[in-house]
Design a protein around this motif. Structure first.
Motif: not given
Lengths: 392, 392
Positions: B251-276
């Motif tokens: 669909r041409g969506v842009t995925a915005v990765h926010c590592p600090c926020s995701n780590m600090k809130l315990g949300s989880g690790r961005f799935p780099y392998e799949l995204a790339i």
């Protein structure tokens, strides 16, 4: 040594007057009128304990950016080791000097080092006015003559700074030092009242190889040969189970967590939950610049706090606790009565500029310092009551 | 607009002369003698693309350090939301100004925002000379009258900067905006040629609630209602499976990765392998200061690179790739021809001081910048060929 009076500095949420005298803090009865050789109007500044970097290879600042983003073995065998083979004593001097300047400008006044040509590093530390524990590296590939030379150096060495520098015996790791030399290293350290600095359980490979070679895990193996004790400073400590943490805690070992290095090399996540539950002493270290790539303990603190929370609990490893690991944890491990700004404590501290953009607004100094700021907030750094860095 | 000649600046490993003219870079035929309104001797400096911060809530810089290290729901319900309820337009102005100053001083010239009282933020961006995409937030708890007011604002708004600021329609998330309003938001954006800015698959709870409410996952749900398209800027994107990544990429969506926020809130690790692997466009964002706690894209890059490697592969997400996410990724997402220092490209750039301690030695500028440096290395920042920050 000149005394320094900090007037109206923010300390634990209150404006206080703090005197740095004879290398220690005085607060009781200190007022804006107290006599001092230098008086600083510290309105707009906060004081926090200075960092103790508990594991590094300072001169590797020379390798900053030299090789990155590649598999561990390629990185070590094709880049780092060949480069290190070419380093001269003069290079080590330059690298150590660069490292020391970076450390003081980012708020560190102590580092626990493991490298070679250590006289060069010692000179740089002495000149900069900071503290260090300098490890004499022991490896199996050192010929006996070199080993004897190291022992002689150790027995003849006198601290040129009158107390800021100590030596340690630093057997590199269980996979590079045989049982006999590990025992020799431990004996040497204990005869001389020195620390033992070692890399421990850094990678899965290390654990697997240890299981093959010794039929047990690294911590259990070291314990079985009498290596572990309150003088042991163990860097990394990633692949360690619950029972092993209890062993480390019972023996009084200090575990040095190096989050940037562990993440960058893909070594794994420090088991914060187990380490904290065991009651082991935790300190923080940056490791060397080839796997970090800086010596900035503020950044290391943020990585530690966020890596802890990543597993799902945002309440684990709060800013204050991580700052304690990075300050008092390291200081206590090395028997230095620092890491807290309180009456009679060793005067190692950082003056933070509250007007720095990343320090505003200021609900919580420690939170801003650990989670938001960078070196642009470091206004002045004190080691043993003396100014070792200043932008004021 | 005045032209600027950078003499002998380090660009991709070579000393070059670079002209900033009419908002763009000129390199071909440019020499030390080329005419310019301002000439800078940039020996000792390197030029790199400026950062595009693709997800933030700028005015939340006001909440820096206000509440940390606590469970997500306590943090939101007992601290963040009650505090936000009290914010005035004047507060938003101050918070936006602080944020903009922090961003330029750390090398960012663009941010993609989602907050309220957006006129205040727009004024601060206009004044600072940088770029922004300012989202008009849509939530279910906004009464219809407010929604109509927002639509009217959107239809009447004129960019006061002649091209540096655009609006977006920003439905907050699938758990705060119903299907009807999501469709309305998408329609509104598409009628007006604007971006759609949304939080997507940030937490496990969001996914579980979506499964309960819609019988499918967040990405599939949004796709089923026609929401996804090349105008969608989706922040976080953590809990997303392989097939969903293919949908986002298609669909041409842009995925915005926010590592600090995701780590600090315990949300989880961005799935780099799949995204790339999916080929989706990746950008980086800092998120707001209450979950980071800064707006420093350099630090965000280091977190992204190291969090990617943590899973065991030190070769994933090399410094150059992460810098691309943080610069060209964001620029392309917003249709701005920046993110590369090359002939004819939009002149958004950072001049780095190679004499900064953390930039030495300099085997690799990008590696030093991403892994080692901090804002003390930022000497000057250009946006559209104009200086927006300088310490020279």
């Amino acid at each position: 040594m000149g005394s320094i009076l900090l007037k109206n500095v923010l300390l634990d949420g209150e404006r206080r007057c703090v005197l740095l005298r004879d290398g220690r803090f005085a607060l009781e009865g200190v007022t804006q009128e107290s006599a001092a050789d230098e008086t600083i109007d510290a309105e707009g500044f906060a004081i926090v304990p200075a960092f103790y970097n508990a594991h590094t290879h300072a001169a590797m600042s020379l390798l900053r950016g030299y090789a990155n983003d590649m598999p561990l073995q390629t990185w070590l065998q094709d880049y780092i080791w060949p480069y290190e083979d070419k380093l001269t004593a003069e290079d080590i001097r330059r690298g150590s000097g660069l490292a020391v300047r970076e450390m003081v400008s980012t708020g560190s006044v102590f580092f626990n080092d493991m490298y070679f040509d250590i006289e060069e590093t010692i000179d740089e530390v002495a000149e900069a006015g900071i503290r260090a524990c300098i490890g004499i590296t022991i490896m199996d590939n050192h010929p006996l003559a070199l080993l004897e030379e190291k022992k002689r150096f150790l027995s003849e060495w006198k601290d040129p700074t009158g107390g800021r520098i100590t030596l340690a015996v630093a057997p590199h790791a269980i996979y590079t030092v045989c049982e006999e030399r590990l025992k020799m290293a431990a004996g040497l350290a204990r005869e001389n009242g020195l620390k033992l600095h070692i890399h421990l359980s850094e990678t899965v490979t290390e654990v697997e190889d240890c299981l093959k070679a010794h039929g047990t895990t690294p911590v259990r193996y070291l314990d079985s040969i009498g290596f572990l004790g309150p003088d042991v400073i163990a860097a990394h400590c990633i692949h360690i189970d619950r029972e092993e943490w209890d062993i480390l805690a019972a023996r009084g070992v200090t575990a040095v967590h190096c989050p940037c290095s562990n993440m960058k090399l893909g070594s794994g996540r420090f088991p914060y939950e187990l380490a904290i539950a065991s009651g082991v002493r935790i300190a923080l270290g940056t490791d060397g610049c080839s796997s970090n790539d800086n010596l900035d303990m503020r950044e290391e603190c943020k990585f530690a706090a966020l890596l802890a929370k990543l597993a799902g609990d945002p309440a684990i490893a709060p800013a204050g606790q991580v700052l304690e690991w990075a300050t008092r944890g390291g200081a206590e491990a090395f028997g230095i009565d620092a890491g807290v700004i309180a009456e009679g404590k060793v005067a190692d501290a950082v003056l933070l500029d509250l007007h720095a953009r990343k320090m505003q607004p200021c609900f919580n100094v420690v939170s801003n310092w650990i989670y938001s700021a960078d070196s642009s907030a470091v206004a002045r750094v004190f080691c043993g009551g003396r100014t070792v860095y200043s932008r004021l």
